[in-house]
Design a protein around this motif. Structure first.
Motif, PDB file in Angstrom:
ATOM      1  N   GLY A 144       0.811  -1.201   0.000  1.00 29.94           N
ATOM      2  CA  GLY A 144       0.000   0.000   0.000  1.00 29.94           C
ATOM      3  C   GLY A 144       0.847   1.255   0.000  1.00 29.94           C
ATOM      4  O   GLY A 144       2.028   1.207   0.338  1.00 29.94           O
ATOM      5  N   PRO A 145       0.219   2.335  -0.439  1.00 33.81           N
ATOM      6  CA  PRO A 145      -1.199   2.457  -0.785  1.00 33.81           C
ATOM      7  C   PRO A 145      -1.496   2.013  -2.212  1.00 33.81           C
ATOM      8  O   PRO A 145      -0.580   1.774  -3.002  1.00 33.81           O
ATOM      9  CB  PRO A 145      -1.444   3.957  -0.639  1.00 33.81           C
ATOM     10  CG  PRO A 145      -0.128   4.571  -1.060  1.00 33.81           C
ATOM     11  CD  PRO A 145       0.916   3.646  -0.522  1.00 33.81           C
ATOM     12  N   MET A 146      -2.781   1.894  -2.527  1.00 28.91           N
ATOM     13  CA  MET A 146      -3.167   1.782  -3.925  1.00 28.91           C
ATOM     14  C   MET A 146      -2.728   3.061  -4.626  1.00 28.91           C
ATOM     15  O   MET A 146      -2.782   4.155  -4.046  1.00 28.91           O
ATOM     16  CB  MET A 146      -4.675   1.614  -4.066  1.00 28.91           C
ATOM     17  CG  MET A 146      -5.208   0.258  -3.656  1.00 28.91           C
ATOM     18  SD  MET A 146      -4.854  -1.062  -4.862  1.00 28.91           S
ATOM     19  CE  MET A 146      -5.983  -0.655  -6.204  1.00 28.91           C
ATOM     20  N   LEU A 147      -2.317   2.937  -5.865  1.00 26.61           N
ATOM     21  CA  LEU A 147      -1.960   4.098  -6.673  1.00 26.61           C
ATOM     22  C   LEU A 147      -3.142   4.547  -7.527  1.00 26.61           C
ATOM     23  O   LEU A 147      -3.456   5.740  -7.595  1.00 26.61           O
ATOM     24  CB  LEU A 147      -0.762   3.773  -7.562  1.00 26.61           C
ATOM     25  CG  LEU A 147       0.544   3.442  -6.847  1.00 26.61           C
ATOM     26  CD1 LEU A 147       1.564   2.858  -7.832  1.00 26.61           C
ATOM     27  CD2 LEU A 147       1.117   4.688  -6.164  1.00 26.61           C
ATOM     28  N   VAL A 148      -3.782   3.565  -8.174  1.00 34.33           N
ATOM     29  CA  VAL A 148      -4.951   3.830  -9.021  1.00 34.33           C
ATOM     30  C   VAL A 148      -6.047   2.844  -8.626  1.00 34.33           C
ATOM     31  O   VAL A 148      -5.810   1.640  -8.507  1.00 34.33           O
ATOM     32  CB  VAL A 148      -4.615   3.669 -10.513  1.00 34.33           C
ATOM     33  CG1 VAL A 148      -5.829   4.025 -11.372  1.00 34.33           C
ATOM     34  CG2 VAL A 148      -3.417   4.519 -10.901  1.00 34.33           C
ATOM     35  N   ILE A 149      -7.259   3.375  -8.419  1.00 32.20           N
ATOM     36  CA  ILE A 149      -8.403   2.562  -8.010  1.00 32.20           C
ATOM     37  C   ILE A 149      -9.545   2.832  -8.977  1.00 32.20           C
ATOM     38  O   ILE A 149     -10.081   3.946  -9.009  1.00 32.20           O
ATOM     39  CB  ILE A 149      -8.855   2.911  -6.576  1.00 32.20           C
ATOM     40  CG1 ILE A 149      -7.662   2.946  -5.624  1.00 32.20           C
ATOM     41  CG2 ILE A 149      -9.915   1.939  -6.088  1.00 32.20           C
ATOM     42  CD1 ILE A 149      -7.807   3.944  -4.510  1.00 32.20           C
ATOM     43  N   ASP A 150      -9.874   1.840  -9.794  1.00 28.57           N
ATOM     44  CA  ASP A 150     -10.948   2.004 -10.787  1.00 28.57           C
ATOM     45  C   ASP A 150     -10.744   3.268 -11.619  1.00 28.57           C
ATOM     46  O   ASP A 150     -11.692   4.034 -11.878  1.00 28.57           O
ATOM     47  CB  ASP A 150     -12.315   2.038 -10.106  1.00 28.57           C
ATOM     48  CG  ASP A 150     -12.674   0.710  -9.459  1.00 28.57           C
ATOM     49  OD1 ASP A 150     -12.205  -0.328  -9.952  1.00 28.57           O
ATOM     50  OD2 ASP A 150     -13.417   0.717  -8.459  1.00 28.57           O
ATOM     51  N   GLY A 151      -9.503   3.507 -12.025  1.00 23.73           N
ATOM     52  CA  GLY A 151      -9.197   4.634 -12.892  1.00 23.73           C
ATOM     53  C   GLY A 151      -8.995   5.958 -12.193  1.00 23.73           C
ATOM     54  O   GLY A 151      -8.737   6.974 -12.852  1.00 23.73           O
ATOM     55  N   ALA A 152      -9.092   5.992 -10.857  1.00 25.71           N
ATOM     56  CA  ALA A 152      -8.907   7.233 -10.097  1.00 25.71           C
ATOM     57  C   ALA A 152      -7.671   7.125  -9.219  1.00 25.71           C
ATOM     58  O   ALA A 152      -7.358   6.057  -8.682  1.00 25.71           O
ATOM     59  CB  ALA A 152     -10.134   7.520  -9.242  1.00 25.71           C
ATOM     60  N   LEU A 153      -6.975   8.242  -9.048  1.00 27.81           N
ATOM     61  CA  LEU A 153      -5.833   8.257  -8.152  1.00 27.81           C
ATOM     62  C   LEU A 153      -6.283   8.115  -6.703  1.00 27.81           C
ATOM     63  O   LEU A 153      -7.406   8.480  -6.342  1.00 27.81           O
ATOM     64  CB  LEU A 153      -5.044   9.562  -8.313  1.00 27.81           C
ATOM     65  CG  LEU A 153      -4.323   9.804  -9.634  1.00 27.81           C
ATOM     66  CD1 LEU A 153      -3.542  11.113  -9.562  1.00 27.81           C
ATOM     67  CD2 LEU A 153      -3.386   8.658  -9.983  1.00 27.81           C
ATOM     68  N   HIS A 154      -5.396   7.585  -5.867  1.00 28.58           N
ATOM     69  CA  HIS A 154      -5.651   7.503  -4.431  1.00 28.58           C
ATOM     70  C   HIS A 154      -6.069   8.890  -3.923  1.00 28.58           C
ATOM     71  O   HIS A 154      -5.421   9.899  -4.236  1.00 28.58           O
ATOM     72  CB  HIS A 154      -4.384   7.032  -3.719  1.00 28.58           C
ATOM     73  CG  HIS A 154      -4.574   6.641  -2.295  1.00 28.58           C
ATOM     74  ND1 HIS A 154      -4.848   7.558  -1.302  1.00 28.58           N
ATOM     75  CD2 HIS A 154      -4.523   5.429  -1.691  1.00 28.58           C
ATOM     76  CE1 HIS A 154      -4.955   6.929  -0.147  1.00 28.58           C
ATOM     77  NE2 HIS A 154      -4.766   5.633  -0.353  1.00 28.58           N
ATOM     78  N   PRO A 155      -7.135   8.983  -3.138  1.00 33.97           N
ATOM     79  CA  PRO A 155      -7.661  10.300  -2.732  1.00 33.97           C
ATOM     80  C   PRO A 155      -6.731  11.109  -1.842  1.00 33.97           C
ATOM     81  O   PRO A 155      -6.916  12.317  -1.695  1.00 33.97           O
ATOM     82  CB  PRO A 155      -8.957   9.943  -1.996  1.00 33.97           C
ATOM     83  CG  PRO A 155      -8.786   8.524  -1.559  1.00 33.97           C
ATOM     84  CD  PRO A 155      -7.976   7.875  -2.643  1.00 33.97           C
ATOM     85  N   ARG A 156      -5.708  10.487  -1.253  1.00 32.88           N
ATOM     86  CA  ARG A 156      -4.814  11.207  -0.360  1.00 32.88           C
ATOM     87  C   ARG A 156      -3.601  11.784  -1.074  1.00 32.88           C
ATOM     88  O   ARG A 156      -2.795  12.483  -0.453  1.00 32.88           O
ATOM     89  CB  ARG A 156      -4.355  10.272   0.770  1.00 32.88           C
ATOM     90  CG  ARG A 156      -5.464   9.759   1.672  1.00 32.88           C
ATOM     91  CD  ARG A 156      -5.953  10.801   2.651  1.00 32.88           C
ATOM     92  NE  ARG A 156      -4.900  11.174   3.585  1.00 32.88           N
ATOM     93  CZ  ARG A 156      -4.601  10.496   4.693  1.00 32.88           C
ATOM     94  NH1 ARG A 156      -5.280   9.393   5.004  1.00 32.88           N
ATOM     95  NH2 ARG A 156      -3.644  10.917   5.494  1.00 32.88           N
ATOM     96  N   PHE A 157      -3.438  11.529  -2.361  1.00 37.46           N
ATOM     97  CA  PHE A 157      -2.268  12.019  -3.079  1.00 37.46           C
ATOM     98  C   PHE A 157      -2.403  13.521  -3.344  1.00 37.46           C
ATOM     99  O   PHE A 157      -3.450  13.989  -3.810  1.00 37.46           O
ATOM    100  CB  PHE A 157      -2.087  11.297  -4.413  1.00 37.46           C
ATOM    101  CG  PHE A 157      -1.703   9.846  -4.270  1.00 37.46           C
ATOM    102  CD1 PHE A 157      -1.376   9.296  -3.043  1.00 37.46           C
ATOM    103  CD2 PHE A 157      -1.651   9.018  -5.389  1.00 37.46           C
ATOM    104  CE1 PHE A 157      -1.014   7.961  -2.912  1.00 37.46           C
ATOM    105  CE2 PHE A 157      -1.293   7.690  -5.268  1.00 37.46           C
ATOM    106  CZ  PHE A 157      -0.983   7.155  -4.030  1.00 37.46           C
ATOM    107  N   LEU A 158      -1.348  14.263  -3.064  1.00 37.03           N
ATOM    108  CA  LEU A 158      -1.349  15.712  -3.229  1.00 37.03           C
ATOM    109  C   LEU A 158      -0.527  16.106  -4.453  1.00 37.03           C
ATOM    110  O   LEU A 158       0.633  15.697  -4.584  1.00 37.03           O
ATOM    111  CB  LEU A 158      -0.762  16.386  -1.986  1.00 37.03           C
ATOM    112  CG  LEU A 158      -1.460  16.081  -0.656  1.00 37.03           C
ATOM    113  CD1 LEU A 158      -0.709  16.737   0.488  1.00 37.03           C
ATOM    114  CD2 LEU A 158      -2.917  16.540  -0.691  1.00 37.03           C
ATOM    115  N   ILE A 159      -1.108  16.918  -5.320  1.00 38.06           N
ATOM    116  CA  ILE A 159      -0.418  17.321  -6.536  1.00 38.06           C
ATOM    117  C   ILE A 159       0.789  18.204  -6.239  1.00 38.06           C
ATOM    118  O   ILE A 159       1.753  18.237  -6.999  1.00 38.06           O
ATOM    119  CB  ILE A 159      -1.394  18.035  -7.503  1.00 38.06           C
ATOM    120  CG1 ILE A 159      -0.772  18.142  -8.904  1.00 38.06           C
ATOM    121  CG2 ILE A 159      -1.801  19.402  -6.955  1.00 38.06           C
ATOM    122  CD1 ILE A 159      -1.757  18.608  -9.956  1.00 38.06           C
ATOM    123  N   ASP A 160       0.762  18.895  -5.094  1.00 40.23           N
ATOM    124  CA  ASP A 160       1.861  19.791  -4.748  1.00 40.23           C
ATOM    125  C   ASP A 160       2.792  19.198  -3.682  1.00 40.23           C
ATOM    126  O   ASP A 160       3.556  19.912  -3.042  1.00 40.23           O
ATOM    127  CB  ASP A 160       1.329  21.141  -4.268  1.00 40.23           C
ATOM    128  CG  ASP A 160       0.387  21.022  -3.075  1.00 40.23           C
ATOM    129  OD1 ASP A 160       0.041  19.883  -2.707  1.00 40.23           O
ATOM    130  OD2 ASP A 160       0.003  22.077  -2.524  1.00 40.23           O
TER     131      ASP A 160
END
Length: 238
Positions: A144-160
């Motif tokens: 873990g964590p999952m990186l991609v879940i059903d085509g969506a990025l993990h919700p905790r990943f921050l772009i910045d």
């Protein structure tokens, strides 16, 4: 006649078991190794026949039955004694149960997931989905964590985010026929790494294996990383 001979020789060359390529994407460098799960001998390795942790690519290549190590990579987080942190099955034998609760570190950053291998298929499952489906995996490793879940990025990943490490992981196609193993060749954030699987590789599911200790053996590239001793490893053997 000469042209026909060259053509025949070209088509007689067998396809590589694993196709690895270096990719530059959005200013970051990655090595991506594609495995046809329907035809290649893709397996997990942790201990040898005597119960000793294999720990690295050199010892893995010398194990009985491994005539040629085409590809290998660390495959999941491990404790100081190199035992798996999460769920682990090898050749049908469960070594460690599934961990479903949140916890410290990247492993416990839910949702995490399980990489499941069978003869002819490989699939990344989110952990709770894995528990609900209860697939009969020949080999499985939880990380873990999952990186991609059903085509969506993990919700905790921050772009910045500014946290960058060499990272590795695996993504699978929706039908389970293809697995793509990726290692970054420099420091990347989780958002950058997950985006590579989702946007460049166009894979619907991907799982993080580890960072800082990430290693790759790619025979056809002449690459075999060395460093810290490893726990579970995934490999294509011939």
């Amino acid at each position: 006649m000469r042209w026909r001979l060259v053509a025949l020789l070209f088509w007689a060359v067998p396809a590589a078991a694993v196709t690895c390529e270096d990719v530059d994407y959005l200013g970051r460098s990655y090595t991506a190794c594609t495995v046809d799960a329907t035809s290649e001998n893709l397996r997990l390795f942790y201990q040898d026949a005597d119960g000793a942790v294999i720990g690295g690519f050199t010892r893995l290549a010398s194990q009985p039955g491994v005539n040629r190590l085409a590809f290998a990579m660390n495959a999941g987080m491990y404790h100081d004694d190199r035992s798996p942190v999460g769920h682990y099955i090898e050749d049908g034998t469960e070594v460690m149960r599934v961990i479903t609760n949140a916890g410290p570190g990247n492993f416990g950053l839910l949702p995490n997931g399980v990489f499941c291998i069978n003869d002819g298929s490989a699939q990344v499952y989110e952990t709770l989905d894995y528990v609900a489906r209860a697939p009969a995996c020949r080999d499985a490793t939880q990380s873990g964590p999952m990186l991609v879940i059903d085509g969506a990025l993990h919700p905790r990943f921050l772009i910045d985010s500014t946290s960058r490490f060499i990272r590795n992981g695996v993504g699978t196609s929706a039908d389970g026929t293809t697995a793509v193993f990726v290692i970054s060749n420099g420091g990347v954030t989780f958002h950058e790494f997950g985006s590579f699987f989702r946007d460049y590789l166009d894979l619907p599911s991907a799982l993080y294996f580890d960072g800082k200790v990430s290693r790759l053996h790619a025979h056809d590239q002449g690459r075999s990383d060395f460093g810290f001793q490893l726990g579970p490893m995934v490999a294509v053997i011939e």
